[in-house]
Design a protein around this motif. Sequence first.
Motif, short mmCIF file in Angstrom:
data_model
loop_
_atom_site.label_atom_id
_atom_site.label_comp_id
_atom_site.label_asym_id
_atom_site.label_seq_id
_atom_site.Cartn_x
_atom_site.Cartn_y
_atom_site.Cartn_z
N ARG A 111 0.77 -1.33 -0.08
CA ARG A 111 -0.23 -0.34 0.17
C ARG A 111 1.27 1.12 -0.12
N ASP B 58 -0.12 3.97 0.91
CA ASP B 58 0.16 5.12 2.66
C ASP B 58 1.01 4.40 3.47
N LEU B 59 1.81 2.81 3.04
CA LEU B 59 2.63 3.38 4.07
C LEU B 59 4.50 3.97 3.98
N ASP B 60 4.88 3.82 5.06
CA ASP B 60 5.96 5.12 5.05
C ASP B 60 7.07 3.71 5.34
N LEU C 72 8.85 1.64 8.11
CA LEU C 72 9.22 -0.04 8.03
C LEU C 72 10.35 -0.21 7.93
N THR D 290 11.34 -0.67 11.07
CA THR D 290 10.41 -2.37 11.76
C THR D 290 11.07 -3.52 11.03
N GLY E 158 5.59 -13.48 11.51
CA GLY E 158 4.44 -12.45 11.35
C GLY E 158 4.60 -11.16 10.62
N VAL E 159 6.21 -10.27 10.61
CA VAL E 159 6.06 -9.84 10.38
C VAL E 159 5.67 -10.05 7.82
N ASP F 282 3.82 -11.40 6.96
CA ASP F 282 2.57 -12.00 7.39
C ASP F 282 1.74 -10.71 7.92
N LEU F 283 2.16 -9.17 7.47
CA LEU F 283 1.76 -8.38 8.24
C LEU F 283 1.83 -7.72 6.31
N LEU F 284 3.29 -7.72 5.85
CA LEU F 284 3.89 -7.25 4.95
C LEU F 284 2.99 -7.96 3.69
N ALA G 169 -0.60 -9.04 4.13
CA ALA G 169 -1.59 -8.55 4.57
C ALA G 169 -1.48 -7.25 3.93
N ALA G 170 -1.08 -6.47 4.02
CA ALA G 170 -0.42 -4.88 3.57
C ALA G 170 -0.53 -5.01 1.75
#
Lengths: 200, 200
Positions: B138, B140-142, B146, B149, B176-177, B179-181, B183-184
């Motif tokens: 996306r 709108d992510l910085d 990131l 992170t 986990g991260v 999966d978040l990526l 999902a983004a």
Amino acid sequence: MDSRQLLVDTMGELMWERGYADTSPRNVRERSGVGQGSMYHHFPTKRDLALAALERNVADLLPAASELDGPGAPMARIEAYLMRPRDALKGCKVGRMTQDPQVREDPVLLAPVARAFAQVHVSWVKALREAIAAGELRDDLDPEHLAHTLMAVLQGGYVLAIAQQDPGPFDGARAGVLDLLRAAAPSVPNHENNRRNRTP
Amino acid sequence: MDSRQLLVDTMGELMWERGYADTSPRNVRERSGVGQGSMYHHFPTKRDLALAALERNVADLLPAASELDGPGAPMARIEAYLMRPRDALKGCKVGRMTQDPQVREDPVLLAPVARAFAQVHVSWVKALREAIAAGELRDDLDPEHLAHTLMAVLQGGYVLAIAQQDPGPFDGARAGVLDLLRAAAPSVPNHENNRRNRTP
């Protein structure tokens, strides 16, 4: 304060600031003002004192993590715990023990650190499960993994901040993962599904 | 191998295993087999040797991070770098230096660590920007946040793994991260928009 408690508190501070290897019994006596006789009466070895100091530092960490279990919407609790003020350049008084070779090679000294992290992980998993159940996070995410991710962001954020001598990378790391969590909100809220399912 | 290089390599290994405070010139001589005269000829102080060893450890880290700049789809590179095999229980040979009080209080010794992390951060930001431009993340992510992170997940994953003496938390944190990526990923691909915009 009695001399035993003073020794434990002082050793806890020094281990946080300087680690275990680099802290001598003499450092502890000089900062605490407790004499050699009293020190060896309470703690025959530096390791005995370190173990008590580690337990004390763990006892400081755990109540903070219990905020994750508090009242309010799960994601609000997760965000509050992730973003609360922390001294990025001092690091975590429990986490940094893992970098001390004399601690990590000593199962007795490492045990309170392992126990503390396991307990914080349980709190994270519970809050994340609640966020999924409340429809605040997608239900295809693994709360066990995600709990490790969020703990790692904090522990690793300290490492980055200390390397740069700047809290910026710590704050950037947690802002970045918070944005990812927000991006991982489900498109169809789970609680809508739950509510529909509960409707007779 | 000449004795200077042998000293630097040995000090690099010992600092990774035991940190700076806990490594003596004698430890280096014993493991390397280089004599005292030769050691003091090349490195008048332990700090001189440590600085050379840090530069060497940094030189090991950076080529790995350059994988982020390689060919292929940006998210595939990000995933490959994040998930490549790492010795979770040994930790990062650069990152762990931040936990050594004698290193972190010495601007000269900390400088190569700060420089290495800044350089890896640049590679992460570049790959993340490319992933956003390619519509894999996306917009709108910085990417600056990131990047911190993702670096923190790796550095903090080592801390968790060492605490538990188990690579599980390290692998959980990066899964986990990832999966978040995933999902983004944007719901409307950015490259579709770009393509539409380029259409005359």
